[in-house]
Design a protein around this motif. Structure first.
Motif, PDB file in Angstrom:
ATOM      1  N   LEU A  77       0.677  -1.086  -0.095  1.00 34.93           N
ATOM      2  CA  LEU A  77      -0.282  -0.018  -0.057  1.00 34.93           C
ATOM      3  C   LEU A  77       0.786   1.417  -0.086  1.00 34.93           C
ATOM      4  O   LEU A  77       2.056   1.172   0.654  1.00 34.93           O
ATOM      5  N   VAL A  78       0.495   2.131  -0.526  1.00 32.75           N
ATOM      6  CA  VAL A  78       1.068   3.468  -0.564  1.00 32.75           C
ATOM      7  C   VAL A  78      -0.155   4.542  -0.710  1.00 32.75           C
ATOM      8  O   VAL A  78      -1.306   4.307  -1.044  1.00 32.75           O
ATOM      9  N   GLU A  79       0.273   6.101  -0.130  1.00 30.97           N
ATOM     10  CA  GLU A  79      -0.708   6.983  -0.485  1.00 30.97           C
ATOM     11  C   GLU A  79      -0.812   7.193  -1.857  1.00 30.97           C
ATOM     12  O   GLU A  79       0.140   7.000  -2.695  1.00 30.97           O
ATOM     13  N   THR A  80      -1.831   7.937  -2.162  1.00 37.62           N
ATOM     14  CA  THR A  80      -2.225   8.320  -3.615  1.00 37.62           C
ATOM     15  C   THR A  80      -2.765   9.772  -3.583  1.00 37.62           C
ATOM     16  O   THR A  80      -3.479   9.840  -2.692  1.00 37.62           O
ATOM     17  N   PRO A  81      -1.938  10.507  -3.957  1.00 45.99           N
ATOM     18  CA  PRO A  81      -0.789  10.702  -4.913  1.00 45.99           C
ATOM     19  C   PRO A  81       0.535  10.121  -3.941  1.00 45.99           C
ATOM     20  O   PRO A  81       0.390  10.275  -2.848  1.00 45.99           O
ATOM     21  N   THR A  82       1.576   9.845  -4.630  1.00 41.34           N
ATOM     22  CA  THR A  82       2.650   9.682  -3.739  1.00 41.34           C
ATOM     23  C   THR A  82       4.058   9.829  -4.629  1.00 41.34           C
ATOM     24  O   THR A  82       3.977  10.286  -5.932  1.00 41.34           O
ATOM     25  N   TYR A  83       5.357   9.700  -4.233  1.00 41.18           N
ATOM     26  CA  TYR A  83       6.496   9.917  -4.664  1.00 41.18           C
ATOM     27  C   TYR A  83       6.810   8.983  -5.749  1.00 41.18           C
ATOM     28  O   TYR A  83       6.629   7.570  -5.537  1.00 41.18           O
ATOM     29  N   PRO A  84       6.948   9.323  -6.895  1.00 42.81           N
ATOM     30  CA  PRO A  84       6.995   8.378  -8.050  1.00 42.81           C
ATOM     31  C   PRO A  84       8.338   7.604  -7.911  1.00 42.81           C
ATOM     32  O   PRO A  84       8.249   6.548  -8.530  1.00 42.81           O
ATOM     33  N   GLY A  85       9.479   8.181  -7.426  1.00 43.20           N
ATOM     34  CA  GLY A  85      10.442   7.168  -6.924  1.00 43.20           C
ATOM     35  C   GLY A  85      10.193   6.046  -6.383  1.00 43.20           C
ATOM     36  O   GLY A  85      10.582   4.876  -6.409  1.00 43.20           O
ATOM     37  N   ALA A  86       9.245   5.967  -5.366  1.00 42.84           N
ATOM     38  CA  ALA A  86       8.845   5.036  -4.522  1.00 42.84           C
ATOM     39  C   ALA A  86       7.847   3.961  -5.563  1.00 42.84           C
ATOM     40  O   ALA A  86       8.114   2.846  -5.288  1.00 42.84           O
ATOM     41  N   LEU A  87       6.962   4.434  -6.133  1.00 37.08           N
ATOM     42  CA  LEU A  87       6.449   3.583  -7.128  1.00 37.08           C
ATOM     43  C   LEU A  87       7.306   2.969  -8.123  1.00 37.08           C
ATOM     44  O   LEU A  87       7.043   1.531  -8.104  1.00 37.08           O
ATOM     45  N   ALA A  88       8.207   3.578  -8.452  1.00 36.89           N
ATOM     46  CA  ALA A  88       9.308   2.939  -9.640  1.00 36.89           C
ATOM     47  C   ALA A  88      10.057   1.779  -8.835  1.00 36.89           C
ATOM     48  O   ALA A  88      10.342   0.630  -9.377  1.00 36.89           O
ATOM     49  N   ALA A  89      10.293   2.066  -7.764  1.00 37.76           N
ATOM     50  CA  ALA A  89      11.137   1.067  -6.772  1.00 37.76           C
ATOM     51  C   ALA A  89      10.393  -0.170  -6.506  1.00 37.76           C
ATOM     52  O   ALA A  89      10.785  -1.214  -6.689  1.00 37.76           O
ATOM     53  N   ALA A  90       9.029  -0.017  -5.861  1.00 34.99           N
ATOM     54  CA  ALA A  90       8.257  -1.153  -5.621  1.00 34.99           C
ATOM     55  C   ALA A  90       7.977  -1.940  -6.756  1.00 34.99           C
ATOM     56  O   ALA A  90       7.999  -3.089  -6.891  1.00 34.99           O
ATOM     57  N   ARG A  91       7.584  -1.371  -8.112  1.00 34.86           N
ATOM     58  CA  ARG A  91       7.382  -2.231  -9.249  1.00 34.86           C
ATOM     59  C   ARG A  91       8.731  -2.775  -9.646  1.00 34.86           C
ATOM     60  O   ARG A  91       8.592  -3.771 -10.167  1.00 34.86           O
ATOM     61  N   GLU A 117      -3.374  17.254 -19.326  1.00 32.53           N
ATOM     62  CA  GLU A 117      -2.298  17.603 -18.503  1.00 32.53           C
ATOM     63  C   GLU A 117      -1.081  17.231 -19.275  1.00 32.53           C
ATOM     64  O   GLU A 117      -0.157  17.963 -19.204  1.00 32.53           O
ATOM     65  N   THR A 118      -1.159  16.315 -20.100  1.00 29.30           N
ATOM     66  CA  THR A 118       0.192  15.792 -20.876  1.00 29.30           C
ATOM     67  C   THR A 118       0.405  16.927 -21.703  1.00 29.30           C
ATOM     68  O   THR A 118       1.662  17.367 -22.036  1.00 29.30           O
ATOM     69  N   ALA A 119      -0.537  17.716 -22.609  1.00 31.80           N
ATOM     70  CA  ALA A 119      -0.506  18.647 -23.642  1.00 31.80           C
ATOM     71  C   ALA A 119       0.089  20.031 -22.849  1.00 31.80           C
ATOM     72  O   ALA A 119       1.007  20.472 -23.506  1.00 31.80           O
ATOM     73  N   LEU A 120      -0.516  20.203 -21.737  1.00 35.35           N
ATOM     74  CA  LEU A 120       0.108  21.278 -20.926  1.00 35.35           C
ATOM     75  C   LEU A 120       1.494  20.986 -20.482  1.00 35.35           C
ATOM     76  O   LEU A 120       2.329  22.203 -20.789  1.00 35.35           O
ATOM     77  N   VAL A 121       1.978  20.168 -20.201  1.00 33.74           N
ATOM     78  CA  VAL A 121       3.389  19.695 -19.903  1.00 33.74           C
ATOM     79  C   VAL A 121       4.204  19.992 -20.958  1.00 33.74           C
ATOM     80  O   VAL A 121       5.404  20.829 -20.905  1.00 33.74           O
ATOM     81  N   TYR A 168       2.497  10.763 -10.325  1.00 32.55           N
ATOM     82  CA  TYR A 168       2.366  10.809  -8.814  1.00 32.55           C
ATOM     83  C   TYR A 168       1.194   9.741  -8.391  1.00 32.55           C
ATOM     84  O   TYR A 168       1.092   9.533  -7.186  1.00 32.55           O
ATOM     85  N   HIS A 169       0.595   9.025  -9.292  1.00 31.64           N
ATOM     86  CA  HIS A 169      -0.422   8.201  -9.034  1.00 31.64           C
ATOM     87  C   HIS A 169      -0.126   6.766  -9.357  1.00 31.64           C
ATOM     88  O   HIS A 169       0.258   6.593 -10.670  1.00 31.64           O
ATOM     89  N   PRO A 170      -0.450   5.647  -8.514  1.00 31.06           N
ATOM     90  CA  PRO A 170      -0.307   4.333  -8.822  1.00 31.06           C
ATOM     91  C   PRO A 170      -1.298   3.839  -9.779  1.00 31.06           C
ATOM     92  O   PRO A 170      -1.145   2.819 -10.590  1.00 31.06           O
ATOM     93  N   ALA A 171      -2.292   4.280 -10.249  1.00 28.92           N
ATOM     94  CA  ALA A 171      -3.457   4.213 -10.959  1.00 28.92           C
ATOM     95  C   ALA A 171      -4.029   5.287 -11.662  1.00 28.92           C
ATOM     96  O   ALA A 171      -3.246   6.547 -11.711  1.00 28.92           O
ATOM     97  N   GLU A 172      -5.355   5.558 -12.361  1.00 34.03           N
ATOM     98  CA  GLU A 172      -5.558   6.455 -12.931  1.00 34.03           C
ATOM     99  C   GLU A 172      -5.769   7.511 -11.811  1.00 34.03           C
ATOM    100  O   GLU A 172      -6.294   7.605 -10.839  1.00 34.03           O
ATOM    101  N   PRO A 173      -5.337   8.867 -12.229  1.00 36.39           N
ATOM    102  CA  PRO A 173      -5.434   9.985 -11.384  1.00 36.39           C
ATOM    103  C   PRO A 173      -7.010  10.646 -11.349  1.00 36.39           C
ATOM    104  O   PRO A 173      -7.593  10.461 -12.542  1.00 36.39           O
ATOM    105  N   PRO A 174      -7.439  11.114 -10.391  1.00 39.40           N
ATOM    106  CA  PRO A 174      -8.825  11.621 -10.324  1.00 39.40           C
ATOM    107  C   PRO A 174      -9.161  12.981 -11.015  1.00 39.40           C
ATOM    108  O   PRO A 174      -9.986  13.211 -11.139  1.00 39.40           O
TER     109      PRO A 174
END
Length: 475
Positions: free
Chosen positions: A194-208, A409-413, A429-435
């Protein structure tokens, strides 16, 4: 005829066949050789292995065996690495989010990303002096104590608070390494986490990368919601929860004391570990909240305290605090994976942390964080009022900004980068679809507050390009 002689006979036949066919040609299939010469597939496989060892043939899983060429590459044609796909299996290691966080901004582009201080804010003189003192020590190039030098472990223990002692602390190579290390040690491949959502992307990458199945638990303005955390434990069966209770990345939320007690109670009831990423301990303005581990007497919390965010990227030293069998596993895993953190780096960290330069730096950074936070918030209000700051945090490096629901969001970035400003997309920053669409905007990577204002002005111009809604680009 014995096996050895059969292997030698087939190898000789295939050697002659290779010479006749020439470089790059495909040899007959294993099935065809078996049928033609009346031998089993194991014999053919061993004969091909012998020829491969001689450099006569190259085997490509799924394609067959080919005559090796005389070119330096050995195959006579373009190198083919496709065989590695089968050998590596189906577990991917994604690094795109981490690369985004670590990549420097191109010349002329204003960074509203990154998790590190601008070079002008780093205590370079203090670190340089500390390093000079450290390398003069007689034993600095030898093997350090395997868990870390005692004085540095004692310092981390004091910072953790409660009844933590230096024997509870393991020194590792930075916060990211600490997380990857803890995830692998505490939750095996294929297990839920389990992680908070949203959360730090580096933690998501390390977990995966560790093969874990990640489930997000929503946060509010006081951090993770204990009711949803309890439900997530019950539904998933997870035994590890990763969180950032102080200045949560990216929202900036800090859990108040009652919420922290609730989180600990939920984790204890589930028989689960809480990995507390205390990355922002020295980025708070005012009193630093007590850590989760200082409230824990049962070995529930594994605490990570890292130094690079408040000092410099290459001071990759962190303390991991754990107790009980989990601590023994963490120490054993550290030993077999990487032996120890280089002693010169540990000694440099200790010299700096125990010097007046550390105290001066913390005071300077506290004032700078407030000034930059307020400057960024004011620039958003002036140039991009459609963007809403969810929470004005008590310190930290960034603001979490909600965009109108129809924003791409993608186009804005992408548009922002063309305008000359780098921003962090909320989706990563989200492990699944962002709200909803968000941006994380960092205020400490820019050179000064004037550059922050210019960065937001450029972001507003990019926003105006990608949305049909009217926006105030400037006033």
């Amino acid at each position: 005829m014995n096996d050895d002689s059969s292997i030698a006979r087939i190898a000789a036949i295939l050697r002659d066949e290779a010479a006749r066919l020439g470089a790059g040609a495909r040899l007959p299939s294993m099935r065809e050789v078996s049928r033609r010469y009346g031998v089993g597939p194991v014999t053919v496989s061993r004969a091909l292995a012998a020829l491969a060892a001689e450099g006569k043939v190259v085997t490509r899983p799924g394609s067959g065996a080919f005559v090796a060429g005389s070119t330096p590459g050995g195959t006579g044609d373009t190198a083919d690495f496709s065989w590695q796909t089968l050998a590596l299996g189906d577990r991917a290691v994604g690094d795109s989010e981490v690369t985004t966080l670590l990549s420097p901004a191109p010349e002329g582009v204003i960074p509203l990303t990154s998790g590190y201080l601008h070079p002008d804010l780093r205590p370079v003189k203090g670190l340089t002096s500390a390093a000079a003192r450290a390398v003069r020590r007689a034993d600095v190039w030898g093997v350090p104590p395997l868990g870390g030098i005692a004085e540095l472990r004692r310092w981390f223990a004091t910072e953790a608070g409660g009844d933590v002692t230096q024997t509870d602390v393991l020194v590792v190579s930075g916060g990211q390494a600490a997380l990857a290390h803890a995830f692998r040690a505490l939750a095996g491949p294929g297990r839920p986490m389990l992680v908070e959502t949203p959360t730090y992307p580096g933690a998501l990458a390390a977990a995966r990368a560790a093969g874990l199945h990640v489930t997000g638990v929503p946060v509010d303005e006081q951090g993770v919601r204990p009711d949803l955390l309890a439900e997530a434990f019950a539904v998933t069966g997870a035994r590890v929860f990763y969180c950032q209770p102080t200045l949560h990345n990216p929202t900036g939320a800090t859990q108040p004391a009652p919420r922290r007690e609730q989180v600990l109670a939920v984790a204890r009831a589930a028989g689960a570990f809480v990995i507390e990423d205390d990355y922002a301990r020295y980025l708070t303005v005012g009193a630093t909240p007590p850590s989760l581990i200082s409230r824990d007497a049962h070995g529930t919390v594994v605490h990570v305290n890292s130094l690079s965010k408040v000092t410099a990227p290459s001071l990759r030293v962190a303390g991991v605090t754990a107790r009980g069998p989990a601590a023994r596993r963490l120490r054993a895993a550290q030993l077999v994976e990487s032996f120890f953190v280089p002693r010169p780096l540990q000694e440099t960290a200790l010299e700096f942390l125990t010097s007046p330069a550390w105290r001066r730096h913390r005071a300077t950074i506290a004032a700078e964080l407030l000034a930059r936070r307020d400057a960024l918030a004011a620039a958003l209000e002036r140039h991009l009022p459609d963007a809403r700051v969810r929470l004005l945090p008590s310190g930290g490096l960034h603001l979490w900004v909600r965009l109108p629901g129809e924003t791409d969001e993608t186009a804005l970035v992408e548009s922002a980068q063309r305008e000359g400003v780098l921003v962090g997309p909320g989706a990563m920053y989200h492990p699944a679809e962002p709200p909803a669409p968000y941006l994380r905007l960092t205020h400490t990577a820019a050179a000064h507050t004037g550059e922050l204002a210019e960065g937001v002005r450029r972001l507003a111009a990019a926003y105006a390009r990608v949305t049909t809604r009217p926006t105030t680009a400037s006033r």
